[in-house]
Design a protein around this motif. Sequence first.
Motif, short mmCIF file in Angstrom:
data_model
loop_
_atom_site.label_atom_id
_atom_site.label_comp_id
_atom_site.label_asym_id
_atom_site.label_seq_id
_atom_site.Cartn_x
_atom_site.Cartn_y
_atom_site.Cartn_z
N ARG A 1 24.14 42.88 -19.35
CA ARG A 1 24.37 41.83 -20.72
C ARG A 1 25.06 41.69 -21.45
O ARG A 1 26.59 42.19 -21.92
CB ARG A 1 23.63 41.00 -20.45
CG ARG A 1 24.03 40.21 -18.54
CD ARG A 1 22.51 38.91 -18.79
NE ARG A 1 22.17 38.56 -17.26
CZ ARG A 1 21.40 37.51 -17.37
NH1 ARG A 1 20.43 37.48 -17.92
NH2 ARG A 1 21.23 37.33 -15.47
N GLU A 2 24.03 43.26 -22.31
CA GLU A 2 24.65 43.75 -23.64
C GLU A 2 25.07 44.50 -23.40
O GLU A 2 26.71 44.27 -24.84
CB GLU A 2 23.27 44.47 -23.88
CG GLU A 2 23.23 44.75 -25.22
CD GLU A 2 22.12 45.50 -25.73
OE1 GLU A 2 21.29 46.04 -25.42
OE2 GLU A 2 21.19 45.32 -27.15
N VAL A 3 26.03 45.31 -22.62
CA VAL A 3 27.05 46.33 -22.72
C VAL A 3 28.71 45.10 -22.60
O VAL A 3 29.08 45.27 -22.89
CB VAL A 3 26.94 46.98 -21.91
CG1 VAL A 3 28.27 47.87 -21.32
CG2 VAL A 3 25.87 48.80 -21.97
N LEU A 4 28.38 44.38 -21.45
CA LEU A 4 29.30 43.20 -21.39
C LEU A 4 29.91 42.37 -22.49
O LEU A 4 31.20 42.28 -22.70
CB LEU A 4 28.88 42.85 -20.06
CG LEU A 4 29.97 41.66 -19.62
CD1 LEU A 4 31.44 42.27 -19.55
CD2 LEU A 4 29.79 40.62 -18.52
N GLY A 5 28.82 42.07 -22.68
CA GLY A 5 28.87 41.69 -24.36
C GLY A 5 29.52 42.58 -24.93
O GLY A 5 30.43 42.14 -26.11
N LEU A 6 29.39 43.36 -25.64
CA LEU A 6 30.85 44.58 -25.93
C LEU A 6 31.38 44.85 -26.50
O LEU A 6 32.84 45.07 -26.95
CB LEU A 6 29.17 45.90 -26.53
CG LEU A 6 27.41 45.48 -27.67
CD1 LEU A 6 27.30 46.82 -27.47
CD2 LEU A 6 27.72 45.17 -28.87
N MET A 7 31.72 44.77 -24.59
CA MET A 7 32.54 44.63 -23.64
C MET A 7 33.70 44.18 -24.59
O MET A 7 34.78 44.07 -24.84
CB MET A 7 32.72 44.94 -22.61
CG MET A 7 32.18 46.69 -22.65
SD MET A 7 32.26 46.62 -20.46
CE MET A 7 33.54 46.32 -19.40
N ALA A 8 32.84 42.67 -24.63
CA ALA A 8 33.70 41.68 -24.49
C ALA A 8 34.14 41.79 -26.14
O ALA A 8 35.42 40.65 -26.28
CB ALA A 8 32.90 40.11 -24.32
N ALA B 1 34.71 37.10 -17.11
CA ALA B 1 33.78 36.85 -16.18
C ALA B 1 33.00 36.64 -17.03
O ALA B 1 32.03 35.53 -16.89
CB ALA B 1 33.45 37.69 -14.86
N TYR B 2 32.57 36.71 -17.81
CA TYR B 2 31.40 36.80 -18.70
C TYR B 2 31.63 35.54 -20.25
O TYR B 2 30.86 34.68 -20.06
CB TYR B 2 31.53 38.16 -20.20
CG TYR B 2 30.83 38.36 -21.34
CD1 TYR B 2 30.98 37.49 -22.76
CD2 TYR B 2 29.10 37.98 -21.31
CE1 TYR B 2 30.21 37.99 -23.73
CE2 TYR B 2 28.62 38.41 -21.92
CZ TYR B 2 28.84 37.72 -23.39
OH TYR B 2 27.88 37.68 -24.85
N LEU B 3 33.11 35.73 -20.87
CA LEU B 3 33.21 34.74 -21.62
C LEU B 3 33.35 33.04 -20.33
O LEU B 3 33.26 31.96 -21.32
CB LEU B 3 34.79 34.36 -21.73
CG LEU B 3 35.18 36.10 -23.32
CD1 LEU B 3 36.20 35.96 -23.33
CD2 LEU B 3 34.25 35.86 -24.36
N GLU B 4 33.45 33.11 -19.10
CA GLU B 4 33.36 32.26 -18.31
C GLU B 4 32.02 31.55 -18.19
O GLU B 4 32.18 30.01 -18.35
CB GLU B 4 33.94 32.28 -17.11
CG GLU B 4 35.67 32.03 -17.54
CD GLU B 4 36.46 32.32 -16.10
OE1 GLU B 4 37.27 32.41 -16.19
OE2 GLU B 4 35.08 32.61 -14.93
N ARG B 5 31.36 32.45 -18.78
CA ARG B 5 29.50 32.37 -18.03
C ARG B 5 29.42 32.18 -19.33
O ARG B 5 27.98 30.79 -19.41
CB ARG B 5 28.77 33.44 -17.69
CG ARG B 5 27.48 33.04 -17.15
CD ARG B 5 27.44 32.55 -15.92
NE ARG B 5 25.76 32.22 -15.42
CZ ARG B 5 25.41 31.47 -15.84
NH1 ARG B 5 25.40 30.08 -16.83
NH2 ARG B 5 23.82 31.42 -15.87
#
Length: 214
Positions: free
Chosen positions: A155-162, A209-213
């Motif tokens: 989730r941390e990695v995905l947050g940085l991707m975002a 998907a991350y932003l929708e969550r």
Amino acid sequence: MRVVIAEDSVLLRAGIERLLADEGIETVAAVEDGERLLEVLDEHRPDLAIVDVRMPPTFTDEGLRAVLRARERMPDLPVLVLSQYVEERYAVELISSGAGGVGYLLKERVADVAEFVDAVNRVARGGTAIDQEVISQLMARGRRNPIDALTPREREVLGLMAQGMSNAAIAKSLTVSDGAVEKHVGNIFAKLGLEPSQEEHRRVRAVLAYLERR
């Protein structure tokens, strides 16, 4: 019984081969990637294929994709899939195919020799052997958001991707190797069910998907 093993871990591959030999089961080929798996399946036509979900080069879903391709050519091929954790989308695809000779076990089950050998024999005979944890997660899958399946680090990695960071920038931010970040990104794509596509960028879809969550 003649078996083919596809597992990138040398130690686990050798361990499974030795365990099977102790039960009088012959391993006719042991490989470490999906392409070689397809080759040896065509060559040996074994009674069972034991396949890891994640293998080189990306360590995401090569094993499962190879299995699905193999079963298109050999519909009666019994397959026992081993996974570090439950890959729900692929578990559903395998289980819902309607074909017999399908098993899906978490790797930790290999340590229980009796349970593992029973699963091997059952699947080779055309039956099924589905890990109880797999069943539990599939029953709950409709009540969960795919993002919930990510580990805290993923989730941390995905947050940085975002935030628009590249893999190299993420590695520097988290003080980890580029390879570690690539593995996390591969895990994220697999857990979110994002296959390679020319029409849509998986990185963008993962971020959405991350932003929708949130």
